[in-house]
Motif scaffolding. Sequence first.
Motif, PDB file in Angstrom:
ATOM      1  N   CYS A   8      38.075  40.928  46.019  1.00  0.00           N
ATOM      2  CA  CYS A   8      38.041  39.993  44.891  1.00  0.00           C
ATOM      3  C   CYS A   8      38.182  40.733  43.565  1.00  0.00           C
ATOM      4  O   CYS A   8      37.894  41.914  43.454  1.00  0.00           O
ATOM      5  CB  CYS A   8      36.740  39.209  44.911  1.00  0.00           C
ATOM      6  SG  CYS A   8      36.653  37.925  43.649  1.00  0.00           S
ATOM      7  N   ASP A  53      36.360  40.212  41.056  1.00  0.00           N
ATOM      8  CA  ASP A  53      35.042  40.240  40.418  1.00  0.00           C
ATOM      9  C   ASP A  53      34.809  41.595  39.723  1.00  0.00           C
ATOM     10  O   ASP A  53      35.024  42.652  40.333  1.00  0.00           O
ATOM     11  CB  ASP A  53      33.967  40.020  41.496  1.00  0.00           C
ATOM     12  CG  ASP A  53      32.595  39.756  40.906  1.00  0.00           C
ATOM     13  OD1 ASP A  53      32.058  38.664  41.148  1.00  0.00           O
ATOM     14  OD2 ASP A  53      32.066  40.641  40.202  1.00  0.00           O
ATOM     15  N   GLY A  65      38.774  35.729  44.733  1.00  0.00           N
ATOM     16  CA  GLY A  65      38.264  35.314  46.032  1.00  0.00           C
ATOM     17  C   GLY A  65      38.774  36.109  47.221  1.00  0.00           C
ATOM     18  O   GLY A  65      38.460  35.777  48.355  1.00  0.00           O
ATOM     19  N   HIS A  70      33.052  38.616  49.200  1.00  0.00           N
ATOM     20  CA  HIS A  70      31.724  39.060  48.760  1.00  0.00           C
ATOM     21  C   HIS A  70      30.800  37.877  48.508  1.00  0.00           C
ATOM     22  O   HIS A  70      31.252  36.758  48.245  1.00  0.00           O
ATOM     23  CB  HIS A  70      31.829  39.934  47.503  1.00  0.00           C
ATOM     24  CG  HIS A  70      32.256  39.191  46.264  1.00  0.00           C
ATOM     25  ND1 HIS A  70      31.359  38.795  45.300  1.00  0.00           N
ATOM     26  CD2 HIS A  70      33.463  38.775  45.843  1.00  0.00           C
ATOM     27  CE1 HIS A  70      32.025  38.178  44.321  1.00  0.00           C
ATOM     28  NE2 HIS A  70      33.301  38.152  44.632  1.00  0.00           N
ATOM     29  N   CYS A 112      30.376  34.813  45.105  1.00  0.00           N
ATOM     30  CA  CYS A 112      31.746  34.878  44.564  1.00  0.00           C
ATOM     31  C   CYS A 112      31.997  33.712  43.610  1.00  0.00           C
ATOM     32  O   CYS A 112      31.817  32.547  43.980  1.00  0.00           O
ATOM     33  CB  CYS A 112      32.758  34.848  45.707  1.00  0.00           C
ATOM     34  SG  CYS A 112      34.468  34.991  45.140  1.00  0.00           S
ATOM     35  N   GLY A 113      32.414  34.036  42.404  1.00  0.00           N
ATOM     36  CA  GLY A 113      32.701  33.016  41.401  1.00  0.00           C
ATOM     37  C   GLY A 113      33.820  32.083  41.838  1.00  0.00           C
ATOM     38  O   GLY A 113      33.792  30.886  41.576  1.00  0.00           O
ATOM     39  N   PHE A 114      34.807  32.637  42.563  1.00  0.00           N
ATOM     40  CA  PHE A 114      35.899  31.789  43.030  1.00  0.00           C
ATOM     41  C   PHE A 114      35.419  30.864  44.139  1.00  0.00           C
ATOM     42  O   PHE A 114      35.802  29.696  44.196  1.00  0.00           O
ATOM     43  CB  PHE A 114      37.087  32.617  43.526  1.00  0.00           C
ATOM     44  CG  PHE A 114      38.208  31.747  44.028  1.00  0.00           C
ATOM     45  CD1 PHE A 114      39.057  31.109  43.133  1.00  0.00           C
ATOM     46  CD2 PHE A 114      38.378  31.518  45.384  1.00  0.00           C
ATOM     47  CE1 PHE A 114      40.062  30.273  43.590  1.00  0.00           C
ATOM     48  CE2 PHE A 114      39.384  30.677  45.842  1.00  0.00           C
ATOM     49  CZ  PHE A 114      40.234  30.059  44.941  1.00  0.00           C
TER      50      PHE A 114
HETATM   51 ZN   LIG Z   1      34.671  36.894  43.901  1.00  0.00          ZN
END
Ligand SMILES: [Zn+2]
Length: 188
Positions: free
Chosen positions: A38, A40, A65, A96, A99-101
């Motif tokens: 990702c 991130d 993602g 991970h 994950c923000g996605f």
């Molecule tokens: Zn992520």
Amino acid sequence: MSLLHDLLEFNQQFVENKEYEKYTTTKSPDKKMVLVSCMDTRLTELSTKALGLKNGDIKHIQNAGAMISHPYGSTMRSILVAAYMLGADEVVIMGHHDCGFGALQPEPVMEEMEKRGIEPNVFETLKHSGIDIKEWLKGFDSVEESVKGNVEKVRSHPLMVPDIPVHGLVINPDNGKVDLITDGYENK
Ligand SMILES: [Zn+2]
């Protein structure tokens, strides 16, 4: 001073002081592997350091993602080019936790797009072109399931080298702990 100018100013010194020398390596990965992880910010270095990988070891693809969102998109193409032309003999997909996605919902993104000046009818126009923006901006519920699905997409791709193992991992961005989701050696 803008960010871009800061970057360029730093770069001038970087080149003049020959700081690039410590990063000199070849185009072929020393560890013969391609890693998809990702984008991130917490993983920029952690995703490779936690696996003992150093500069020049691998081909590293990062996106939101660690997704293979389209079988003929640029991530899948990068994997294929790495496998056929750049010496990568194994593929690792590493998602991970937190994950923000993964947590992404399409509606708030679409609202933000409208606030920033995108006309709502653009979403309709895209739909007529076969792009469902709500599907396109949707994250995932389980990172483990997402990784499994992405591993399967790579493994079953019609153009994928048949005997290359495709592994699935999940990393914890807080402490770097990696869990095995799919052991590609078992599925070859
Ligand atoms: Zn992520």
